[in-house]
Design an enzyme around this catalytic site. Structure first.
Site, PDB file in Angstrom:
ATOM      1  N   GLU A  17      53.835  81.756  64.312  1.00  0.00           N
ATOM      2  CA  GLU A  17      53.249  81.908  65.705  1.00  0.00           C
ATOM      3  C   GLU A  17      53.434  82.078  67.416  1.00  0.00           C
ATOM      4  OE1 GLU A  17      49.095  81.669  64.683  1.00  0.00           O
ATOM      5  OE2 GLU A  17      48.543  79.574  66.077  1.00  0.00           O
ATOM      6  N   THR A  48      48.938  84.118  70.045  1.00  0.00           N
ATOM      7  CA  THR A  48      47.307  84.142  70.210  1.00  0.00           C
ATOM      8  C   THR A  48      47.067  83.608  71.251  1.00  0.00           C
ATOM      9  OG1 THR A  48      46.933  81.551  71.345  1.00  0.00           O
ATOM     10  CG2 THR A  48      47.655  81.704  69.378  1.00  0.00           C
ATOM     11  N   TYR A  49      45.524  84.355  70.888  1.00  0.00           N
ATOM     12  CA  TYR A  49      43.860  85.007  72.003  1.00  0.00           C
ATOM     13  C   TYR A  49      43.364  83.660  72.332  1.00  0.00           C
ATOM     14  CZ  TYR A  49      40.733  88.318  74.368  1.00  0.00           C
ATOM     15  OH  TYR A  49      40.164  89.118  75.097  1.00  0.00           O
ATOM     16  N   HIS A  77      46.445  88.411  68.556  1.00  0.00           N
ATOM     17  CA  HIS A  77      45.227  88.166  67.783  1.00  0.00           C
ATOM     18  C   HIS A  77      44.531  88.003  68.946  1.00  0.00           C
ATOM     19  CE1 HIS A  77      47.176  83.437  66.079  1.00  0.00           C
ATOM     20  NE2 HIS A  77      47.582  84.388  65.933  1.00  0.00           N
ATOM     21  N   GLY A 108      36.588  83.076  66.639  1.00  0.00           N
ATOM     22  CA  GLY A 108      36.653  82.206  68.124  1.00  0.00           C
ATOM     23  C   GLY A 108      35.498  81.294  68.321  1.00  0.00           C
ATOM     24  N   HIS A 148      35.892  76.177  56.520  1.00  0.00           N
ATOM     25  CA  HIS A 148      35.727  75.496  57.893  1.00  0.00           C
ATOM     26  C   HIS A 148      34.729  74.535  58.837  1.00  0.00           C
ATOM     27  CE1 HIS A 148      34.114  78.038  62.350  1.00  0.00           C
ATOM     28  NE2 HIS A 148      35.315  77.823  62.070  1.00  0.00           N
TER      29      HIS A 148
HETATM   30  P1  FAD Z   1      34.284  83.419  61.221  1.00  0.00           P
HETATM   31  O1  FAD Z   1      35.455  84.545  59.888  1.00  0.00           O
HETATM   32  O2  FAD Z   1      33.191  84.457  61.700  1.00  0.00           O
HETATM   33  O3  FAD Z   1      33.532  82.190  60.691  1.00  0.00           O
HETATM   34  C1  FAD Z   1      32.646  81.299  61.215  1.00  0.00           C
HETATM   35  C2  FAD Z   1      32.004  80.895  60.184  1.00  0.00           C
HETATM   36  O4  FAD Z   1      30.954  81.268  60.347  1.00  0.00           O
HETATM   37  C3  FAD Z   1      32.089  80.392  58.938  1.00  0.00           C
HETATM   38  O5  FAD Z   1      32.136  78.940  58.695  1.00  0.00           O
HETATM   39  C4  FAD Z   1      32.317  81.024  58.363  1.00  0.00           C
HETATM   40  O6  FAD Z   1      31.742  80.409  56.816  1.00  0.00           O
HETATM   41  C5  FAD Z   1      30.615  81.720  58.402  1.00  0.00           C
HETATM   42  N1  FAD Z   1      30.113  82.449  58.038  1.00  0.00           N
HETATM   43  C6  FAD Z   1      30.540  83.683  58.464  1.00  0.00           C
HETATM   44  N2  FAD Z   1      29.902  84.828  58.359  1.00  0.00           N
HETATM   45  C7  FAD Z   1      29.028  84.612  58.165  1.00  0.00           C
HETATM   46  C8  FAD Z   1      28.139  84.973  58.011  1.00  0.00           C
HETATM   47  N3  FAD Z   1      27.531  86.833  58.476  1.00  0.00           N
HETATM   48  N4  FAD Z   1      26.822  84.218  58.187  1.00  0.00           N
HETATM   49  C9  FAD Z   1      26.474  83.254  58.207  1.00  0.00           C
HETATM   50  N5  FAD Z   1      27.950  82.540  58.845  1.00  0.00           N
HETATM   51  C10 FAD Z   1      29.376  83.188  59.012  1.00  0.00           C
HETATM   52  N6  FAD Z   1      40.797  81.382  67.694  1.00  0.00           N
HETATM   53  C11 FAD Z   1      41.233  81.461  69.135  1.00  0.00           C
HETATM   54  O7  FAD Z   1      40.319  82.032  70.150  1.00  0.00           O
HETATM   55  N7  FAD Z   1      42.471  82.243  69.738  1.00  0.00           N
HETATM   56  C12 FAD Z   1      42.908  82.366  68.720  1.00  0.00           C
HETATM   57  O8  FAD Z   1      44.075  82.738  69.085  1.00  0.00           O
HETATM   58  C13 FAD Z   1      42.882  81.910  67.136  1.00  0.00           C
HETATM   59  N8  FAD Z   1      43.882  81.791  66.390  1.00  0.00           N
HETATM   60  C14 FAD Z   1      43.400  81.443  64.785  1.00  0.00           C
HETATM   61  C15 FAD Z   1      44.885  81.838  64.220  1.00  0.00           C
HETATM   62  C16 FAD Z   1      44.541  81.781  62.794  1.00  0.00           C
HETATM   63  C17 FAD Z   1      45.384  81.292  61.659  1.00  0.00           C
HETATM   64  C18 FAD Z   1      42.924  80.720  62.075  1.00  0.00           C
HETATM   65  C19 FAD Z   1      43.422  79.755  60.879  1.00  0.00           C
HETATM   66  C20 FAD Z   1      42.155  80.405  63.142  1.00  0.00           C
HETATM   67  C21 FAD Z   1      42.654  80.880  64.855  1.00  0.00           C
HETATM   68  N9  FAD Z   1      41.150  80.849  65.683  1.00  0.00           N
HETATM   69  C22 FAD Z   1      41.750  81.614  67.582  1.00  0.00           C
HETATM   70  C23 FAD Z   1      40.583  80.251  65.308  1.00  0.00           C
HETATM   71  C24 FAD Z   1      39.001  80.178  65.023  1.00  0.00           C
HETATM   72  O9  FAD Z   1      38.917  81.771  65.943  1.00  0.00           O
HETATM   73  C25 FAD Z   1      37.663  79.283  65.612  1.00  0.00           C
HETATM   74  O10 FAD Z   1      38.517  78.522  63.974  1.00  0.00           O
HETATM   75  C26 FAD Z   1      36.421  80.048  64.492  1.00  0.00           C
HETATM   76  O11 FAD Z   1      35.611  79.103  64.743  1.00  0.00           O
HETATM   77  C27 FAD Z   1      36.641  80.368  63.543  1.00  0.00           C
HETATM   78  O12 FAD Z   1      37.122  81.977  63.486  1.00  0.00           O
HETATM   79  P2  FAD Z   1      37.173  82.877  61.930  1.00  0.00           P
HETATM   80  O13 FAD Z   1      37.787  84.348  62.330  1.00  0.00           O
HETATM   81  O14 FAD Z   1      37.357  82.221  60.853  1.00  0.00           O
HETATM   82  O15 FAD Z   1      35.157  83.478  62.005  1.00  0.00           O
END
Ligand code: FAD
Length: 284
Positions: A17, A48-49, A77, A108, A148
């Site tokens: 990454e 990453t983004y 990403h 995000g 999370h």
């Molecule tokens: P989601 O899947 O949307 O989850 C976020 C929260 O919402 C979780 O607590 C989940 O349980 C909850 N949730 C999901 N769906 C629902 C629903 N329908 N109703 C209620 N709650 C719900 N960030 C960046 O800005 N840029 C990057 O490039 C980046 N790369 C990453 C790469 C990896 C491998 C990882 C693990 C994280 C990365 N992140 C990045 C960070 C990430 O964007 C944040 O941690 C963000 O807060 C969570 O992203 P997610 O895709 O898991 O979100």
């Protein structure tokens, strides 16, 4: 081009990454680092983004560079919170036009600059669904072995993750240091009927303060024994990197021995530790 799901079906993947660059100088440096790593033949390289698109152009440019000028498979990403639907559609269509096969679809976080951005999205799942409508992508999603930070409890986080993985092709975890946290998550997903591959994300940290800050933001535990060793090496750049190499190599080997589907290494845009970890795993 290559779909990561197909690679995973054939055996473990080993990927890097890189952080999307914010300036032309960072971009040039990153291209040099990528040149250093190309000979290791990573399965793919993700880029990453920055929150709310703060590295949008840099991310696109590195991905284009990887696709057009190297032998490596890129995966951008993409985050959806603080973006309009039109913005995200434009980005995803742009990646389809570049001929990309893979996307990491993320929620995000709210941008740290305090500005309010128009947002048509709340969760990563919506981005997975939109990307499926636009192109024939292999889609990865984020997973959090320790839960999370915004989840009310572990059980609901696992249910959301299971739902997201059913719609996606594979997962990549947030960094962690205790292999048991990873395997507990895999067991919980299996109990929910989900067996999509979830790659452990490991952090090749380069400074102690930065690692502790990132771990605090993500509520990732740093075990006491590692905390003590971090105290010993803090301020000594070479010793910190040596500790990172030792920690990541040991954890990666333990995960692979117990059946993890590969390793995704956050390089923080440094090639040396990544090369050493690959050598320790017999991949160099
Ligand atoms: P989601 O899947 O949307 O989850 C976020 C929260 O919402 C979780 O607590 C989940 O349980 C909850 N949730 C999901 N769906 C629902 C629903 N329908 N109703 C209620 N709650 C719900 N960030 C960046 O800005 N840029 C990057 O490039 C980046 N790369 C990453 C790469 C990896 C491998 C990882 C693990 C994280 C990365 N992140 C990045 C960070 C990430 O964007 C944040 O941690 C963000 O807060 C969570 O992203 P997610 O895709 O898991 O979100």
């Amino acid at each position: 081009m290559t779909k990561i799901a197909d690679l995973l079906a054939a055996g473990p993947t080993f990927s890097f990454e890189m952080g999307g660059p914010k300036t032309p100088e960072q971009q040039q440096r990153l291209e040099r680092v990528l040149g250093d790593l190309e000979g290791l033949h990573p399965s793919y390289v993700s880029v990453t983004y920055g929150a709310a698109g703060s590295t949008r152009d840099g991310t696109i440019e590195v991905v284009r560079h990887l696709a057009a000028e190297t032998s490596m498979t890129p995966m951008p990403h993409l985050t959806c919170v603080a973006h309009t639907r039109d913005e995200v559609v434009g980005l995803v269509k742009g990646y389809a036009d570049l001929g990309l096969d893979n996307l990491l679809a993320l929620g995000g976080d709210a941008p740290a600059d305090g500005r309010v951005y128009p947002s048509d999205f709340a969760y990563a799942m919506e981005l997975v669904e939109l990307a499926r409508e636009i192109g024939d992508f292999c889609i990865g999603v984020a997973a959090f072995p320790e839960g999370h930070p915004r989840s009310p409890d572990m059980a609901s986080d696992r249910r959301r993750l299971a739902e997201k993985l059913r719609a996606a092709d594979f997962g990549i975890t947030q960094f962690f240091f205790d292999a048991d946290d990873y395997f507990r998550m895999i067991d919980d997903l299996a109990a929910l009927g989900v067996d999509k591959p979830v790659l452990p994300g490991l952090m090749a940290f380069v400074n102690v303060e930065g690692l502790r800050r990132m771990a605090g933001l993500n509520e990732a535990k740093i075990p006491d024994a590692l905390q003590a060793r971090l105290d010993e090496v803090a301020g000594d750049v070479d010793a910190v990197r040596a500790l990172a190499v030792e920690t990541c190599s040991g954890l990666a080997q333990r995960l692979l021995d117990a059946g993890a589907p590969g390793i995704h290494l956050c390089t923080l845009n440094y090639s040396c530790p990544a090369r050493q970890i690959w050598a320790n795993l017999g991949l160099a």
